[in-house]
Write a protein that holds these residues in place. Structure first.
Motif, PDB file in Angstrom:
ATOM      1  N   LEU A  75      48.086  42.225  33.323  1.00 21.48           N
ATOM      2  CA  LEU A  75      46.984  42.005  34.257  1.00 21.48           C
ATOM      3  C   LEU A  75      46.246  43.307  34.546  1.00 21.48           C
ATOM      4  CD1 LEU A  75      48.667  39.718  36.954  1.00 21.48           C
ATOM      5  CD2 LEU A  75      47.718  39.087  34.727  1.00 21.48           C
ATOM      6  N   SER A  76      44.977  43.167  34.871  1.00 14.92           N
ATOM      7  CA  SER A  76      44.191  44.264  35.417  1.00 14.92           C
ATOM      8  C   SER A  76      43.880  43.892  36.863  1.00 14.92           C
ATOM      9  CB  SER A  76      42.899  44.455  34.622  1.00 14.92           C
ATOM     10  OG  SER A  76      42.079  45.423  35.247  1.00 14.92           O
ATOM     11  N   ASN A  77      44.316  44.735  37.809  1.00 16.98           N
ATOM     12  CA  ASN A  77      44.148  44.413  39.230  1.00 16.98           C
ATOM     13  C   ASN A  77      43.781  45.690  39.997  1.00 16.98           C
ATOM     14  OD1 ASN A  77      44.196  43.091  41.681  1.00 16.98           O
ATOM     15  ND2 ASN A  77      46.440  42.996  41.807  1.00 16.98           N
ATOM     16  N   PRO A  78      42.599  46.269  39.692  1.00 13.64           N
ATOM     17  CA  PRO A  78      42.225  47.573  40.267  1.00 13.64           C
ATOM     18  C   PRO A  78      42.081  47.573  41.783  1.00 13.64           C
ATOM     19  CG  PRO A  78      40.365  46.575  39.139  1.00 13.64           C
ATOM     20  CD  PRO A  78      41.558  45.752  38.793  1.00 13.64           C
ATOM     21  N   LYS A  79      41.792  46.419  42.375  1.00 12.09           N
ATOM     22  CA  LYS A  79      41.662  46.368  43.834  1.00 12.09           C
ATOM     23  C   LYS A  79      42.970  46.014  44.522  1.00 12.09           C
ATOM     24  CE  LYS A  79      36.865  45.885  44.960  1.00 12.09           C
ATOM     25  NZ  LYS A  79      35.923  45.235  45.892  1.00 12.09           N
ATOM     26  N   ASP A  80      44.028  45.888  43.704  1.00 10.79           N
ATOM     27  CA  ASP A  80      45.363  45.609  44.226  1.00 10.79           C
ATOM     28  C   ASP A  80      45.375  44.340  45.079  1.00 10.79           C
ATOM     29  OD1 ASP A  80      48.051  46.127  44.364  1.00 10.79           O
ATOM     30  OD2 ASP A  80      47.891  47.327  46.193  1.00 10.79           O
ATOM     31  N   TYR A  81      44.737  43.297  44.561  1.00 10.44           N
ATOM     32  CA  TYR A  81      44.771  42.011  45.256  1.00 10.44           C
ATOM     33  C   TYR A  81      46.201  41.494  45.330  1.00 10.44           C
ATOM     34  CZ  TYR A  81      39.681  41.540  44.709  1.00 10.44           C
ATOM     35  OH  TYR A  81      38.330  41.723  44.763  1.00 10.44           O
ATOM     36  N   SER A  82      46.468  40.717  46.336  1.00  9.29           N
ATOM     37  CA  SER A  82      47.760  40.035  46.440  1.00  9.29           C
ATOM     38  C   SER A  82      47.659  38.766  45.595  1.00  9.29           C
ATOM     39  CB  SER A  82      48.066  39.685  47.901  1.00  9.29           C
ATOM     40  OG  SER A  82      49.324  39.049  48.002  1.00  9.29           O
ATOM     41  N   VAL A  83      48.299  38.776  44.422  1.00  2.00           N
ATOM     42  CA  VAL A  83      48.173  37.650  43.499  1.00  2.00           C
ATOM     43  C   VAL A  83      49.550  37.120  43.115  1.00  2.00           C
ATOM     44  CG1 VAL A  83      45.994  38.479  42.545  1.00  2.00           C
ATOM     45  CG2 VAL A  83      48.147  39.146  41.451  1.00  2.00           C
ATOM     46  N   GLU A  84      49.552  35.886  42.657  1.00  2.00           N
ATOM     47  CA  GLU A  84      50.766  35.262  42.136  1.00  2.00           C
ATOM     48  C   GLU A  84      50.409  34.468  40.883  1.00  2.00           C
ATOM     49  OE1 GLU A  84      52.965  32.903  44.874  1.00  2.00           O
ATOM     50  OE2 GLU A  84      53.191  34.532  46.351  1.00  2.00           O
ATOM     51  N   PRO A  85      51.307  34.444  39.894  1.00  2.00           N
ATOM     52  CA  PRO A  85      51.070  33.629  38.699  1.00  2.00           C
ATOM     53  C   PRO A  85      51.516  32.187  38.931  1.00  2.00           C
ATOM     54  CG  PRO A  85      53.089  34.873  38.434  1.00  2.00           C
ATOM     55  CD  PRO A  85      52.527  35.261  39.775  1.00  2.00           C
ATOM     56  N   VAL A  86      50.736  31.264  38.421  1.00  2.00           N
ATOM     57  CA  VAL A  86      51.088  29.843  38.462  1.00  2.00           C
ATOM     58  C   VAL A  86      50.888  29.280  37.068  1.00  2.00           C
ATOM     59  CG1 VAL A  86      50.504  27.572  39.383  1.00  2.00           C
ATOM     60  CG2 VAL A  86      50.478  29.560  40.895  1.00  2.00           C
ATOM     61  N   VAL A  87      51.915  28.625  36.522  1.00  2.00           N
ATOM     62  CA  VAL A  87      51.827  28.094  35.162  1.00  2.00           C
ATOM     63  C   VAL A  87      51.956  26.579  35.179  1.00  2.00           C
ATOM     64  CG1 VAL A  87      54.316  28.336  34.696  1.00  2.00           C
ATOM     65  CG2 VAL A  87      52.692  28.309  32.798  1.00  2.00           C
ATOM     66  N   THR A  88      51.161  25.926  34.346  1.00  2.00           N
ATOM     67  CA  THR A  88      51.253  24.478  34.165  1.00  2.00           C
ATOM     68  C   THR A  88      51.277  24.179  32.666  1.00  2.00           C
ATOM     69  OG1 THR A  88      48.839  24.256  34.266  1.00  2.00           O
ATOM     70  CG2 THR A  88      50.065  23.919  36.322  1.00  2.00           C
ATOM     71  N   PRO A 131      51.184  26.736  27.502  1.00  2.00           N
ATOM     72  CA  PRO A 131      51.066  27.078  28.927  1.00  2.00           C
ATOM     73  C   PRO A 131      49.631  27.393  29.348  1.00  2.00           C
ATOM     74  CG  PRO A 131      51.729  29.018  27.715  1.00  2.00           C
ATOM     75  CD  PRO A 131      51.486  27.924  26.686  1.00  2.00           C
ATOM     76  N   MET A 132      49.287  26.968  30.554  1.00  2.00           N
ATOM     77  CA  MET A 132      48.075  27.432  31.220  1.00  2.00           C
ATOM     78  C   MET A 132      48.523  28.358  32.344  1.00  2.00           C
ATOM     79  SD  MET A 132      44.849  27.660  31.932  1.00  2.00           S
ATOM     80  CE  MET A 132      43.832  26.305  31.308  1.00  2.00           C
ATOM     81  N   MET A 133      48.243  29.654  32.172  1.00  3.34           N
ATOM     82  CA  MET A 133      48.633  30.641  33.181  1.00  3.34           C
ATOM     83  C   MET A 133      47.437  30.972  34.060  1.00  3.34           C
ATOM     84  SD  MET A 133      50.998  32.513  34.505  1.00  3.34           S
ATOM     85  CE  MET A 133      52.319  32.516  33.272  1.00  3.34           C
ATOM     86  N   LYS A 134      47.619  30.807  35.389  1.00  2.00           N
ATOM     87  CA  LYS A 134      46.569  31.132  36.355  1.00  2.00           C
ATOM     88  C   LYS A 134      47.028  32.295  37.227  1.00  2.00           C
ATOM     89  CE  LYS A 134      44.657  26.448  36.770  1.00  2.00           C
ATOM     90  NZ  LYS A 134      44.316  25.354  37.705  1.00  2.00           N
ATOM     91  N   VAL A 135      46.089  33.187  37.520  1.00  2.00           N
ATOM     92  CA  VAL A 135      46.341  34.284  38.455  1.00  2.00           C
ATOM     93  C   VAL A 135      45.663  33.907  39.768  1.00  2.00           C
ATOM     94  CG1 VAL A 135      46.070  36.746  38.910  1.00  2.00           C
ATOM     95  CG2 VAL A 135      46.404  35.933  36.568  1.00  2.00           C
ATOM     96  N   ILE A 136      46.467  33.599  40.784  1.00  2.00           N
ATOM     97  CA  ILE A 136      45.954  33.082  42.053  1.00  2.00           C
ATOM     98  C   ILE A 136      45.933  34.185  43.113  1.00  2.00           C
ATOM     99  CG2 ILE A 136      46.212  31.285  43.804  1.00  2.00           C
ATOM    100  CD1 ILE A 136      45.744  30.210  40.999  1.00  2.00           C
ATOM    101  N   THR A 165      41.392  31.095  42.213  1.00  2.00           N
ATOM    102  CA  THR A 165      41.852  31.540  40.897  1.00  2.00           C
ATOM    103  C   THR A 165      41.025  32.729  40.433  1.00  2.00           C
ATOM    104  OG1 THR A 165      42.635  29.349  40.228  1.00  2.00           O
ATOM    105  CG2 THR A 165      42.129  30.900  38.472  1.00  2.00           C
ATOM    106  N   GLU A 166      41.696  33.847  40.211  1.00  2.00           N
ATOM    107  CA  GLU A 166      41.020  35.049  39.731  1.00  2.00           C
ATOM    108  C   GLU A 166      40.768  34.972  38.225  1.00  2.00           C
ATOM    109  OE1 GLU A 166      39.912  37.538  41.479  1.00  2.00           O
ATOM    110  OE2 GLU A 166      40.706  37.014  43.445  1.00  2.00           O
ATOM    111  N   ASP A 167      41.755  34.459  37.483  1.00  2.00           N
ATOM    112  CA  ASP A 167      41.613  34.340  36.031  1.00  2.00           C
ATOM    113  C   ASP A 167      42.628  33.323  35.529  1.00  2.00           C
ATOM    114  OD1 ASP A 167      40.586  34.795  33.532  1.00  2.00           O
ATOM    115  OD2 ASP A 167      41.598  36.707  33.194  1.00  2.00           O
ATOM    116  N   GLU A 168      42.400  32.809  34.327  1.00  2.00           N
ATOM    117  CA  GLU A 168      43.334  31.872  33.716  1.00  2.00           C
ATOM    118  C   GLU A 168      43.255  31.989  32.202  1.00  2.00           C
ATOM    119  OE1 GLU A 168      41.977  28.141  35.297  1.00  2.00           O
ATOM    120  OE2 GLU A 168      40.549  27.834  33.664  1.00  2.00           O
ATOM    121  N   LYS A 169      44.370  31.647  31.559  1.00  8.63           N
ATOM    122  CA  LYS A 169      44.417  31.732  30.097  1.00  8.63           C
ATOM    123  C   LYS A 169      45.300  30.619  29.566  1.00  8.63           C
ATOM    124  CE  LYS A 169      44.791  34.963  26.252  1.00  8.63           C
ATOM    125  NZ  LYS A 169      43.351  34.840  25.945  1.00  8.63           N
TER     126      LYS A 169
END
Length: 311
Positions: A75-88, A131-136, A165-169
């Protein structure tokens, strides 16, 4: 009159220039503010894999069940957001069959499929493990002082994920190992039948998705196909070469000899003994040629090709 027109034009030009400068200034400020707010969101920058896999004829990754398989998301998180991964997943993959971990200090998410799960779905109708990985972004959820269960329900909810959702792949992954290799094969002959060539070999364990045994003779440049269904190979209709398992062969009462003086006699070592009876006779008088064998599955993967000689 001409001077008045010139003065009016200059006045209009000056007004337009001033307005343009103001709009340009506002635009630049707005653009800077917009990209400051939206241009540095957490995102998935790279994906790497640890584990055995092969790419099939459709360029899809086929994961092997021989070991755990891990997908790493950088991940790239330059603003140091509080994020969690969620996979479906597109199919029902139980949470007990995989694990997801997030190392915020390294900005790395690891999705690991368990070996036991992969072995269960290998080559079956449930092979799709894409997998669908989301960065929440969970900053808002954490600010609500919710209980652990309430927090989990909120972050997993569709509405929250849509808004945060910040990003997903999405990755296309199958769990499907290539067919097992044939490792024990030898050319033999039936002396009593005009030295007819027989290929004796041990068939490895066949899988549900194995579909074809292919045997290629280089002297005639001809390929012989044996269809595999219900883990059993059978000769195609009209095929001059036939295939028999050990029970059928023993019932026929045939006896095998080596194709050269002092040559080896086939010895069963593993798997299931099979015998391919060819239409080639007087094999000891033929020039030596090679025979190539391999097993294919329905997804375009093949075993390693085994090459033997006619004698």
């Amino acid at each position: 009159m001409k001077n008045k027109k010139i003065i009016a034009a200059l006045s209009l030009f000056s007004s337009a220039y001033i307005l343009s400068s103001i709009v340009s200034c506002n635009f630049e400020n707005d653009k800077a503010e917009y990209f400051d707010d939206h241009g540095f969101a957490a995102e998935i920058k790279n994906v790497e894999y640890v584990g055995a896999y092969e790419t099939d004829s459709n360029n899809v990754m086929n994961v092997s069940p021989s070991e755990n398989f891990t997908v790493y998301y950088a991940l790239s998180n330059p603003k140091d957001y509080s994020v969690e991964p969620v996979v479906t997943f597109p199919s029902q993959v139980s949470p007990s069959n995989y694990s997801v971990s997030y190392d915020s200090s390294k900005n790395m998410v690891a999705l690991t499929y368990k070996k036991s799960f992969l072995a269960t779905v290998d080559g079956t109708s449930e092979y799709d493990i894409s997998p669908m990985m989301k960065v929440i972004n969970v900053a808002e959820a954490k600010g609500k002082n919710l209980s652990a269960s309430e927090y989990a329900l909120l972050v997993q909810s569709k509405d929250y994920q849509t808004a945060h959702t910040e990003d997903e792949k999405f990755l296309t992954l199958k769990c499907n190992a290539a067919p097992n290799d044939i490792t024990n094969a030898i050319a033999q002959m039936i002396t009593a039948q005009d030295e007819k060539l027989v290929i004796a070999f041990d068939m490895p364990e066949l899988k549900n998705d194995d579909t074809m045994l292919t045997v290629y003779e280089t002297n005639k440049k001809k390929t012989h196909y044996f269809t595999i269904s219900s883990r059993t190979p059978r000769a195609r209709t009209g095929e001059a070469w036939t295939i028999s398992n050990s029970t059928e062969w023993e019932a026929a009462g045939e006896y095998l000899d080596p194709t050269s003086e002092g040559g080896k006699i086939f010895t069963h070592t593993s798997g299931t003994p099979y015998y391919i009876t060819t239409d080639l006779t007087d094999i000891t008088t033929e020039n030596v040629f090679s025979i190539k064998m391999k097993i294919s599955d329905s997804y375009g993967l093949t075993s390693k090709e085994l090459t033997i000689t006619s004698r």
